[in-house]
Scaffold this motif. Structure first.
Motif, short mmCIF file in Angstrom:
data_model
loop_
_atom_site.label_atom_id
_atom_site.label_comp_id
_atom_site.label_asym_id
_atom_site.label_seq_id
_atom_site.Cartn_x
_atom_site.Cartn_y
_atom_site.Cartn_z
N ALA A 1 1.39 34.47 -40.31
CA ALA A 1 1.88 33.32 -41.08
C ALA A 1 1.38 33.37 -42.52
O ALA A 1 2.11 33.01 -43.45
N GLU A 2 0.17 33.84 -42.73
CA GLU A 2 -0.38 33.93 -44.09
C GLU A 2 0.37 34.94 -44.94
O GLU A 2 0.60 34.70 -46.13
N VAL A 3 0.78 36.08 -44.36
CA VAL A 3 1.52 37.06 -45.18
C VAL A 3 2.91 36.52 -45.51
O VAL A 3 3.42 36.78 -46.60
N VAL A 4 3.50 35.76 -44.60
CA VAL A 4 4.80 35.14 -44.89
C VAL A 4 4.64 34.14 -46.03
O VAL A 4 5.46 34.10 -46.96
N GLU A 5 3.61 33.32 -45.97
CA GLU A 5 3.38 32.34 -47.03
C GLU A 5 3.19 33.02 -48.38
O GLU A 5 3.78 32.61 -49.38
N ALA A 6 2.38 34.07 -48.41
CA ALA A 6 2.15 34.79 -49.67
C ALA A 6 3.46 35.37 -50.20
O ALA A 6 3.74 35.30 -51.41
N TRP A 7 4.26 35.94 -49.32
CA TRP A 7 5.56 36.49 -49.73
C TRP A 7 6.46 35.38 -50.27
O TRP A 7 7.09 35.54 -51.32
#
Length: 167
Positions: A107-113
């Motif tokens: 979820a964190e990598v999606v948010e950063a993207w």
């Protein structure tokens, strides 16, 4: 992204077999958590799988792994109809890796993207009654929007929409 022994990396067309295998495992493990079915996706040709993991400014997929072993996947996509909105989609964590921070890392990598794409809201859908997934998403700051729709054609199950504002 690396966290302990966990690595989350962007998938590309060359990863199509790994993505296919993990996606089919996800559909087999949790058939009521997705808007598609294993039967439908088993029939996809290589070109479809390659296209699904071809990253662009509009979409991206990631794989969580540890020591080369796939533990989970997630996909993100900008909302073509609503500028400023991005979707967290098709997240799945292997049962042996649950409750170990894999879903949070995905979820964190999606948010950063999504932030890099200038999205202001991140949206997802969860099957009504999937308490574990809904609890996870609420812990990550997602709230119900009141929107819902059929999980997929012919299914009596409903998909609830949750959203969170991005900083």
């Amino acid at each position: 992204m690396k966290r302990g022994g966990l690595r989350v990396r962007v998938l590309g067309p060359e990863d199509w077999r790994t993505f296919r295998d993990v996606r089919l495992a996800a559909l087999a493990d949790a058939p009521d958590a997705f808007g598609s079915t294993a039967e439908r996706e088993r029939a996809f040709p290589e070109a479809t799988w390659r296209d699904r993991v071809a990253a662009s400014a509009l979409k991206c997929s990631w794989l969580a792994e540890s020591e080369g072993e796939p533990l989970g996947i997630v996909h993100a996509q900008l909302d073509a109809e609503r500028p400023g909105r991005a979707w967290l989609m098709a997240m799945w964590v292997h049962p042996r890796a649950r409750r170990r921070g894999v879903a949070r890392a995905l979820a964190e990598v999606v948010e950063a993207w999504a932030l890099r794409q200038r999205a202001s809201t991140l949206v997802l859908q969860v099957t009504d009654g999937n308490r574990a997934a809904e609890s996870l998403y609420r812990a990550l700051g997602y709230e119900p929007t009141g929107e819902q729709e059929a999980l997929r054609s012919g299914s009596p199950k409903r998909a609830l929409t949750l959203a969170r504002a991005l900083r």
